[in-house]
Design a protein around this motif. Structure first.
Motif, PDB file in Angstrom:
ATOM      1  N   ALA A   1       0.923  -1.269  -0.063  1.00  0.00           N
ATOM      2  CA  ALA A   1      -0.079  -0.084  -0.072  1.00  0.00           C
ATOM      3  C   ALA A   1       0.831   1.313  -0.207  1.00  0.00           C
ATOM      4  O   ALA A   1       1.658   1.380   0.668  1.00  0.00           O
ATOM      5  CB  ALA A   1      -0.985  -0.116   1.117  1.00  0.00           C
ATOM      6  N   LEU A   2       0.457   2.008  -1.058  1.00  0.00           N
ATOM      7  CA  LEU A   2       1.385   3.329  -0.997  1.00  0.00           C
ATOM      8  C   LEU A   2       0.607   4.467  -0.377  1.00  0.00           C
ATOM      9  O   LEU A   2       1.177   5.351   0.120  1.00  0.00           O
ATOM     10  CB  LEU A   2       1.802   3.608  -2.399  1.00  0.00           C
ATOM     11  N   VAL A   3      -0.662   4.299  -0.393  1.00  0.00           N
ATOM     12  CA  VAL A   3      -1.393   5.346   0.350  1.00  0.00           C
ATOM     13  C   VAL A   3      -2.272   4.719   1.255  1.00  0.00           C
ATOM     14  O   VAL A   3      -3.090   3.642   1.136  1.00  0.00           O
ATOM     15  CB  VAL A   3      -2.281   6.342  -0.923  1.00  0.00           C
ATOM     16  N   GLN A   4      -2.284   5.036   2.514  1.00  0.00           N
ATOM     17  CA  GLN A   4      -3.539   4.410   3.496  1.00  0.00           C
ATOM     18  C   GLN A   4      -3.749   5.613   4.589  1.00  0.00           C
ATOM     19  O   GLN A   4      -3.381   6.385   4.986  1.00  0.00           O
ATOM     20  CB  GLN A   4      -2.246   3.278   4.394  1.00  0.00           C
ATOM     21  N   ALA A   5      -5.302   5.377   4.606  1.00  0.00           N
ATOM     22  CA  ALA A   5      -5.996   6.250   5.550  1.00  0.00           C
ATOM     23  C   ALA A   5      -6.551   5.410   6.483  1.00  0.00           C
ATOM     24  O   ALA A   5      -7.256   4.635   6.115  1.00  0.00           O
ATOM     25  CB  ALA A   5      -6.868   7.219   4.839  1.00  0.00           C
ATOM     26  N   ASN A   6      -6.535   5.773   7.825  1.00  0.00           N
ATOM     27  CA  ASN A   6      -6.849   4.963   9.051  1.00  0.00           C
ATOM     28  C   ASN A   6      -7.974   5.830   9.673  1.00  0.00           C
ATOM     29  O   ASN A   6      -7.154   6.671  10.613  1.00  0.00           O
ATOM     30  CB  ASN A   6      -5.756   4.317   9.750  1.00  0.00           C
ATOM     31  N   GLY A   7      -9.145   5.834   9.826  1.00  0.00           N
ATOM     32  CA  GLY A   7      -9.975   6.477  10.373  1.00  0.00           C
ATOM     33  C   GLY A   7      -9.885   7.975  10.321  1.00  0.00           C
ATOM     34  O   GLY A   7     -10.071   8.829  11.479  1.00  0.00           O
ATOM     35  N   VAL A   8      -9.778   8.382   9.171  1.00  0.00           N
ATOM     36  CA  VAL A   8      -9.442   9.764   9.156  1.00  0.00           C
ATOM     37  C   VAL A   8     -10.757  10.589   8.960  1.00  0.00           C
ATOM     38  O   VAL A   8     -11.774  10.462   8.556  1.00  0.00           O
ATOM     39  CB  VAL A   8      -8.901  10.306   7.797  1.00  0.00           C
ATOM     40  N   GLY A   9     -10.925  11.790   9.832  1.00  0.00           N
ATOM     41  CA  GLY A   9     -11.812  12.816   9.815  1.00  0.00           C
ATOM     42  C   GLY A   9     -11.337  14.234   9.838  1.00  0.00           C
ATOM     43  O   GLY A   9     -10.233  14.333  10.003  1.00  0.00           O
TER      44      GLY A   9
ATOM     45  N   CYS B   1       3.646   6.835   0.913  1.00  0.00           N
ATOM     46  CA  CYS B   1       4.959   6.091   0.399  1.00  0.00           C
ATOM     47  C   CYS B   1       5.692   5.852   1.558  1.00  0.00           C
ATOM     48  O   CYS B   1       6.979   6.211   1.754  1.00  0.00           O
ATOM     49  CB  CYS B   1       5.483   7.360  -0.473  1.00  0.00           C
ATOM     50  N   GLY B   2       5.308   5.194   2.806  1.00  0.00           N
ATOM     51  CA  GLY B   2       5.981   4.765   3.737  1.00  0.00           C
ATOM     52  C   GLY B   2       6.205   5.901   4.793  1.00  0.00           C
ATOM     53  O   GLY B   2       6.738   5.767   5.852  1.00  0.00           O
ATOM     54  N   GLN B   3       5.533   6.940   4.654  1.00  0.00           N
ATOM     55  CA  GLN B   3       5.636   8.023   5.555  1.00  0.00           C
ATOM     56  C   GLN B   3       4.608   8.486   6.551  1.00  0.00           C
ATOM     57  O   GLN B   3       3.132   8.786   5.599  1.00  0.00           O
ATOM     58  CB  GLN B   3       6.235   9.448   4.994  1.00  0.00           C
TER      59      GLN B   3
ATOM     60  N   VAL C   1       3.041   8.430  -6.795  1.00  0.00           N
ATOM     61  CA  VAL C   1       1.553   8.577  -6.729  1.00  0.00           C
ATOM     62  C   VAL C   1       1.007   9.841  -7.508  1.00  0.00           C
ATOM     63  O   VAL C   1       1.828  10.885  -7.213  1.00  0.00           O
ATOM     64  CB  VAL C   1       0.991   8.740  -5.328  1.00  0.00           C
ATOM     65  N   LEU C   2       0.095   9.841  -8.306  1.00  0.00           N
ATOM     66  CA  LEU C   2      -0.507  11.133  -8.821  1.00  0.00           C
ATOM     67  C   LEU C   2      -1.714  11.359  -8.500  1.00  0.00           C
ATOM     68  O   LEU C   2      -2.707  10.334  -8.502  1.00  0.00           O
ATOM     69  CB  LEU C   2      -0.267  10.819 -10.555  1.00  0.00           C
ATOM     70  N   PHE C   3      -2.133  12.413  -7.964  1.00  0.00           N
ATOM     71  CA  PHE C   3      -3.313  12.900  -7.613  1.00  0.00           C
ATOM     72  C   PHE C   3      -3.980  13.699  -8.537  1.00  0.00           C
ATOM     73  O   PHE C   3      -3.282  14.744  -9.156  1.00  0.00           O
ATOM     74  CB  PHE C   3      -3.179  13.666  -6.201  1.00  0.00           C
TER      75      PHE C   3
END
Length: 233
Positions: free
Chosen positions: A5-13, A70-72, A165-167
């Motif tokens: 996973a390059l992009v991960q959101a966990n419980g983001v509000g 990206c791991g950060q 990653v391109l947004f």
């Protein structure tokens, strides 16, 4: 976060203060995007799509939750740290093109690479402008280019630094149907070649259908994911 996973959101509000009180824009969003995936974020206006994209890209911080890019851990970094991650790993394509009016097409594409210290910025900028069909327009300024040409410059700028990653935020929103279709083809052609992870916001069904999967936001909440519907021949 999984290893791919390059992009991960966990419980983001995201909660903001208004004259009427607290307004919740995003409700505990969890989302994982793997390397090389293409994901469309869809939903009605005001559903929180642009807010989510900005948080995933490190342009904004969530009120709570964690974002990994990206791991950060973006939520643990200050603005300087987030900017460094963006410079090293992220490309952007916006609806409004975001070109600097005082720079030529070539200079607009070169600028991010020069800021990042890439020594071959000029040759790469020329290469990618040629790839998007603008080899004869290198010295033209944005006001001398059509909307479609300006967006092609923006696409060249985004891919020239070979981001992980391109947004893209409504990349065809200001274009006519024919020109928009060309930009869509270009985005996915370069996406396939470079294996870039692509996360985009769109109201256009034809663009969402080109993505490997889509997530749908309604009033700041994610609905269950659906597989893309194949385009008709």
């Amino acid at each position: 976060m999984t290893s791919t996973a390059l992009v991960q959101a966990n419980g983001v509000g995201k909660v903001v203060s208004t004259a009427e009180g607290q307004l919740t824009i995003l409700h505990r969003i969890s989302l994982s995007v793997a390397a090389g995936e293409s994901v469309a974020i869809t939903g009605p206006s005001g559903s929180g799509k642009s807010t989510l994209l900005g948080i995933l890209a490190g342009l904004d911080l969530p009120s709570f939750g964690e974002v990994q890019l990206c791991g950060q851990n973006l939520t643990a970094l200050d603005e300087e740290g987030r900017a460094k991650v963006r410079a090293e790993s992220v490309g952007f394509v916006f609806q409004s093109f975001q070109l600097l009016p005082g720079l030529t097409a070539l200079e607009n594409v070169m600028l991010p690479m020069e800021l990042h210290g890439m020594k071959n910025a000029r040759s790469r900028a020329e290469e990618y402008l040629a790839r998007v069909g603008l080899a004869e327009r290198l010295t033209h300024y944005p006001q001398q280019l059509s909307g479609g040409e300006q967006q092609r410059v923006a696409v060249a700028r985004a891919f020239a630094s070979q981001p992980k990653v391109l947004f893209a935020d409504e990349p065809t929103g200001n274009l006519d149907i024919h020109t928009g279709a060309k930009i869509i083809d270009l985005l996915f052609e370069l996406n396939r070649e470079q294996g870039t992870t692509l996360i985009l916001i769109t109201h256009e069904e034809r663009l969402a259908q080109r993505c490997g999967r889509r997530v749908h936001l309604v009033a700041g909440s994610l609905e269950p994911e659906t597989d893309p519907v194949p385009e008709e021949a």
